[in-house]
Design a protein around this motif. Structure first.
Motif, PDB file in Angstrom:
ATOM      1  N   ARG A 190       4.747  10.698  -6.013  1.00 33.00           N
ATOM      2  CA  ARG A 190       3.452  10.019  -5.904  1.00 33.00           C
ATOM      3  C   ARG A 190       3.611   8.616  -5.344  1.00 33.00           C
ATOM      4  O   ARG A 190       4.692   8.016  -5.447  1.00 33.00           O
ATOM      5  CB  ARG A 190       2.735   9.969  -7.267  1.00 33.00           C
ATOM      6  CG  ARG A 190       3.361   9.082  -8.315  1.00 33.00           C
ATOM      7  CD  ARG A 190       2.509   9.047  -9.585  1.00 33.00           C
ATOM      8  NE  ARG A 190       1.252   8.360  -9.420  1.00 33.00           N
ATOM      9  CZ  ARG A 190       1.080   7.041  -9.590  1.00 33.00           C
ATOM     10  NH1 ARG A 190       2.099   6.258  -9.914  1.00 33.00           N
ATOM     11  NH2 ARG A 190      -0.108   6.500  -9.457  1.00 33.00           N
ATOM     12  N   LEU A 191       2.545   8.124  -4.759  1.00 31.73           N
ATOM     13  CA  LEU A 191       2.517   6.728  -4.309  1.00 31.73           C
ATOM     14  C   LEU A 191       1.525   5.988  -5.190  1.00 31.73           C
ATOM     15  O   LEU A 191       0.599   6.586  -5.749  1.00 31.73           O
ATOM     16  CB  LEU A 191       2.086   6.627  -2.845  1.00 31.73           C
ATOM     17  CG  LEU A 191       3.012   7.288  -1.805  1.00 31.73           C
ATOM     18  CD1 LEU A 191       2.507   7.001  -0.386  1.00 31.73           C
ATOM     19  CD2 LEU A 191       4.450   6.797  -1.936  1.00 31.73           C
ATOM     20  N   HIS A 192       1.720   4.664  -5.305  1.00 33.72           N
ATOM     21  CA  HIS A 192       0.810   3.869  -6.149  1.00 33.72           C
ATOM     22  C   HIS A 192       0.065   2.825  -5.324  1.00 33.72           C
ATOM     23  O   HIS A 192       0.326   2.658  -4.124  1.00 33.72           O
ATOM     24  CB  HIS A 192       1.591   3.240  -7.314  1.00 33.72           C
ATOM     25  CG  HIS A 192       2.805   2.487  -6.865  1.00 33.72           C
ATOM     26  ND1 HIS A 192       2.726   1.268  -6.248  1.00 33.72           N
ATOM     27  CD2 HIS A 192       4.124   2.797  -6.941  1.00 33.72           C
ATOM     28  CE1 HIS A 192       3.934   0.842  -5.963  1.00 33.72           C
ATOM     29  NE2 HIS A 192       4.816   1.743  -6.365  1.00 33.72           N
ATOM     30  N   GLY A 193      -0.806   2.091  -5.981  1.00 35.48           N
ATOM     31  CA  GLY A 193      -1.655   1.107  -5.304  1.00 35.48           C
ATOM     32  C   GLY A 193      -0.883  -0.105  -4.812  1.00 35.48           C
ATOM     33  O   GLY A 193       0.280  -0.331  -5.183  1.00 35.48           O
ATOM     34  N   VAL A 194      -1.538  -0.918  -3.978  1.00 34.56           N
ATOM     35  CA  VAL A 194      -0.888  -2.097  -3.391  1.00 34.56           C
ATOM     36  C   VAL A 194      -1.973  -3.043  -2.874  1.00 34.56           C
ATOM     37  O   VAL A 194      -3.109  -2.616  -2.642  1.00 34.56           O
ATOM     38  CB  VAL A 194       0.055  -1.641  -2.233  1.00 34.56           C
ATOM     39  CG1 VAL A 194      -0.736  -1.167  -1.021  1.00 34.56           C
ATOM     40  CG2 VAL A 194       1.049  -2.717  -1.821  1.00 34.56           C
ATOM     41  N   ALA A 195      -1.615  -4.327  -2.738  1.00 31.87           N
ATOM     42  CA  ALA A 195      -2.486  -5.274  -2.026  1.00 31.87           C
ATOM     43  C   ALA A 195      -1.662  -5.842  -0.885  1.00 31.87           C
ATOM     44  O   ALA A 195      -0.517  -6.242  -1.085  1.00 31.87           O
ATOM     45  CB  ALA A 195      -2.944  -6.386  -2.959  1.00 31.87           C
ATOM     46  N   GLU A 196      -2.197  -5.838   0.305  1.00 28.12           N
ATOM     47  CA  GLU A 196      -1.406  -6.226   1.476  1.00 28.12           C
ATOM     48  C   GLU A 196      -2.304  -6.911   2.513  1.00 28.12           C
ATOM     49  O   GLU A 196      -3.512  -6.656   2.564  1.00 28.12           O
ATOM     50  CB  GLU A 196      -0.762  -4.962   2.067  1.00 28.12           C
ATOM     51  CG  GLU A 196       0.195  -5.170   3.201  1.00 28.12           C
ATOM     52  CD  GLU A 196       1.383  -6.056   2.843  1.00 28.12           C
ATOM     53  OE1 GLU A 196       1.202  -7.292   2.878  1.00 28.12           O
ATOM     54  OE2 GLU A 196       2.474  -5.526   2.539  1.00 28.12           O
ATOM     55  N   THR A 197      -1.678  -7.758   3.333  1.00 26.04           N
ATOM     56  CA  THR A 197      -2.401  -8.434   4.415  1.00 26.04           C
ATOM     57  C   THR A 197      -1.997  -7.803   5.740  1.00 26.04           C
ATOM     58  O   THR A 197      -0.802  -7.612   5.997  1.00 26.04           O
ATOM     59  CB  THR A 197      -2.047  -9.942   4.418  1.00 26.04           C
ATOM     60  OG1 THR A 197      -2.438 -10.478   3.152  1.00 26.04           O
ATOM     61  CG2 THR A 197      -2.761 -10.694   5.523  1.00 26.04           C
ATOM     62  N   VAL A 198      -2.991  -7.474   6.538  1.00 27.34           N
ATOM     63  CA  VAL A 198      -2.715  -6.806   7.819  1.00 27.34           C
ATOM     64  C   VAL A 198      -2.042  -7.790   8.782  1.00 27.34           C
ATOM     65  O   VAL A 198      -2.421  -8.961   8.858  1.00 27.34           O
ATOM     66  CB  VAL A 198      -4.032  -6.278   8.438  1.00 27.34           C
ATOM     67  CG1 VAL A 198      -3.794  -5.671   9.813  1.00 27.34           C
ATOM     68  CG2 VAL A 198      -4.679  -5.263   7.505  1.00 27.34           C
ATOM     69  N   LEU A 199      -1.042  -7.313   9.510  1.00 26.10           N
ATOM     70  CA  LEU A 199      -0.308  -8.216  10.415  1.00 26.10           C
ATOM     71  C   LEU A 199      -1.207  -8.661  11.574  1.00 26.10           C
ATOM     72  O   LEU A 199      -2.188  -7.996  11.898  1.00 26.10           O
ATOM     73  CB  LEU A 199       0.981  -7.553  10.926  1.00 26.10           C
ATOM     74  CG  LEU A 199       0.947  -6.689  12.178  1.00 26.10           C
ATOM     75  CD1 LEU A 199       2.358  -6.386  12.651  1.00 26.10           C
ATOM     76  CD2 LEU A 199       0.199  -5.418  11.928  1.00 26.10           C
ATOM     77  N   PRO A 200      -0.871  -9.822  12.195  1.00 26.32           N
ATOM     78  CA  PRO A 200      -1.720 -10.340  13.274  1.00 26.32           C
ATOM     79  C   PRO A 200      -1.775  -9.390  14.473  1.00 26.32           C
ATOM     80  O   PRO A 200      -0.820  -8.670  14.746  1.00 26.32           O
ATOM     81  CB  PRO A 200      -1.012 -11.643  13.683  1.00 26.32           C
ATOM     82  CG  PRO A 200      -0.106 -12.001  12.561  1.00 26.32           C
ATOM     83  CD  PRO A 200       0.257 -10.717  11.883  1.00 26.32           C
ATOM     84  N   ASP A 201      -2.888  -9.429  15.168  1.00 28.96           N
ATOM     85  CA  ASP A 201      -3.094  -8.539  16.309  1.00 28.96           C
ATOM     86  C   ASP A 201      -2.412  -9.114  17.552  1.00 28.96           C
ATOM     87  O   ASP A 201      -2.924 -10.030  18.193  1.00 28.96           O
ATOM     88  CB  ASP A 201      -4.597  -8.346  16.550  1.00 28.96           C
ATOM     89  CG  ASP A 201      -4.872  -7.179  17.469  1.00 28.96           C
ATOM     90  OD1 ASP A 201      -4.086  -6.984  18.421  1.00 28.96           O
ATOM     91  OD2 ASP A 201      -5.848  -6.448  17.233  1.00 28.96           O
TER      92      ASP A 201
END
Ligand code: UD1
Length: 449
Positions: free
Chosen positions: A239-250
């Motif tokens: 199983r995978l669990h939750g996370v909080a992440e920031t998307v990398l710059p475009d």
């Protein structure tokens, strides 16, 4: 070729007036712009939320049409999706998947929606969808994705335009990709996280967004090694669990603004840029005469010498990105000498050259077949050309921005029809350019996805 463009123009005539973006040239760009999170990473991260029943929080998500339509697709599968436009945050809870058939109106328009297939197959053992669309640049098949699913034990049936994939349980496998497909790698990578045993993807894509997605999955509990190399190994987990992440710059947005700055002789600082991702573009901009500096997350473009011709060929990362080819050609129309541009990723991505020609660009596409089909992927750009105002059509996201860039150096007004394509890929493109001093009118809200 000409016939095809004529037919497309006729088809889109209704939307032209509503989506006309007007650009008047002559201003040098000056000042600062903040680069948004990457479309091509945010879309895949949203698909990855389907792999877990836990909450996933994504920050720095660009609020653009393609992202909003991916959010709708997640909702259609049964996920709860909260979108905070102000904070550019999307929160997803895919506690239960209630449906495995993708509604066609949500799936087909955006090609990236295909990356929902891998997570759905891994999580539910079943997914059905219509073959995806997106920009009309070449054939853009998904055979590599589907073959990979089959290698992992899925049964894939294609009837007309619809695909049904089923697997009682995905098995780890050795998968060789004929071509390092960007979304193909991502789809198989996500599917393999929950497969039993080890998967090896050989000739995998090393694009920065793929590496970022792999790291996000690892933070969710996946066991992935070899990211950024041609061999990615995934040990399946339960199983995978939750996370909080920031998307990398475009990097494509940053690249587009950097090209715009260089071709107007501007003085622009871009915030939220990762230097390593910009390598192929920085090298070519410098070779063309622009001055580029980096410091921390800043990219500075300063007026350099007179622009000179350079050759480019598009290739998978770290080659020159195909998604910056059209914008770079706009710059090359202003460079002294003859530049050769070899498009090696898509067989049909120089069609927009006809639109640049209407503005006065001197671009030669090498060869056409007896029935008008293009047999070449090479263009010769002769510069500097004096560009003048005209009415042109945006054919896709990047071709559309290339026309805007050409408009920044044109005499008179360039009116770009079907400008909604630009909103699909760029957050606040018009407003950001206007803040840098460009003279252009906002075409209004995006067309429904
Ligand atoms: C992604 C990007 C897109 C970018 C492209 C190349 C997203 C949402 N889109 O698209 O912006 O232009 O990478 O960097 O991330 N191919 C096949 N069979 C397949 C898959 C691809 O033949 O199953 C061919 C395509 O026709 C094309 C080439 O491979 O000629 C590249 O495609 P691919 O890397 O898959 O691009 P996308 O992932 O669709």
């Amino acid at each position: 070729m000409t016939t095809t463009i004529g037919q497309e123009s006729a088809k889109s005539v209704e939307s032209v007036e509503a989506r006309l973006l007007r650009v008047r040239g002559g201003n040098r760009l000056r000042g600062e712009a903040r680069i948004s999170g990457a479309k091509n990473a945010a879309l895949k991260a949203l698909a990855a939320t389907l792999l877990t029943a836990d909450e996933v929080v994504l920050n720095s998500v660009p609020m653009i049409a393609d992202v909003l339509s991916m959010a709708e697709l997640l909702r259609a599968f049964g996920a709860e999706v909260e979108i905070d436009r102000e904070r550019k945050r999307v929160t997803v809870r895919a506690v239960a998947i209630t449906r495995t058939t993708a509604p066609e109106h949500l799936f087909r328009p955006t090609r990236a929606s295909v990356v929902a297939a891998g997570p759905m197959l891994a999580r539910c053992g079943e997914v059905s969808f219509a073959l995806p669309g997106g920009d009309r640049i070449g054939k853009r098949p998904i055979d590599l994705h589907l073959r990979g699913f089959e290698r992992m034990g899925a049964e894939v049936r294609i009837t007309g335009d619809s695909v049904v994939a089923r697997a009682a349980a995905l098995q780890g496998a050795r998968i060789y990709m004929d071509y390092p497909s960007h979304t193909g790698t991502e789809n198989l990578l996500m599917a393999a996280t929950l497969a039993s045993g080890r998967t090896v993807i050989a000739n995998a894509s090393a694009e920065p967004e793929v590496v970022w997605l792999g790291n996000l999955l690892n933070r969710m509990g996946a066991r992935i090694a070899g990211l950024g190399s041609p061999y990615i190994t995934i040990e399946g987990v339960d199983r995978l669990h939750g996370v909080a992440e920031t998307v990398l710059p475009d990097r494509l947005e940053a690249g587009t603004f950097a090209i715009a700055a260089a071709m107007t002789g501007g003085d622009v600082t871009l915030r939220n840029v990762r230097e390593a991702d910009m390598l192929p573009l920085s090298e070519k901009l410098r070779e063309a005469g622009a001055e580029i500096w980096y410091w921390d997350d800043l990219m500075m473009i300063r007026p350099g010498t007179k622009l000179r011709a350079v050759d480019i060929q598009t290739l998978p990362f770290p080659g020159f990105p195909t998604d910056l080819q059209a914008q770079f050609v706009a710059l090359l129309t202003q460079a002294e000498g003859v530049s050769r541009v070899h498009e090696r990723v898509y067989e049909d991505r120089l069609r927009y050259a006809n639109e640049l020609r209407k503005l006065g660009a001197d671009i030669r596409i090498e060869r056409y077949g007896a029935h008008g089909e293009r047999l070449s992927t090479t263009a010769e750009v002769v510069g500097p050309a004096r560009l003048t105002g005209a009415h042109v059509q945006a054919l896709d996201i990047r071709a559309g921005t290339s026309l805007v860039l050409a408009g920044l150096v044109a005499d008179g007004e360039v009116a770009i029809g079907d400008a909604y394509h630009i909103d699909r890929g760029y957050e606040d493109f018009v407003a950001k350019l206007a803040r840098l001093g460009a003279d252009l009118d906002d075409p209004g809200p995006p067309a429904p996805a």
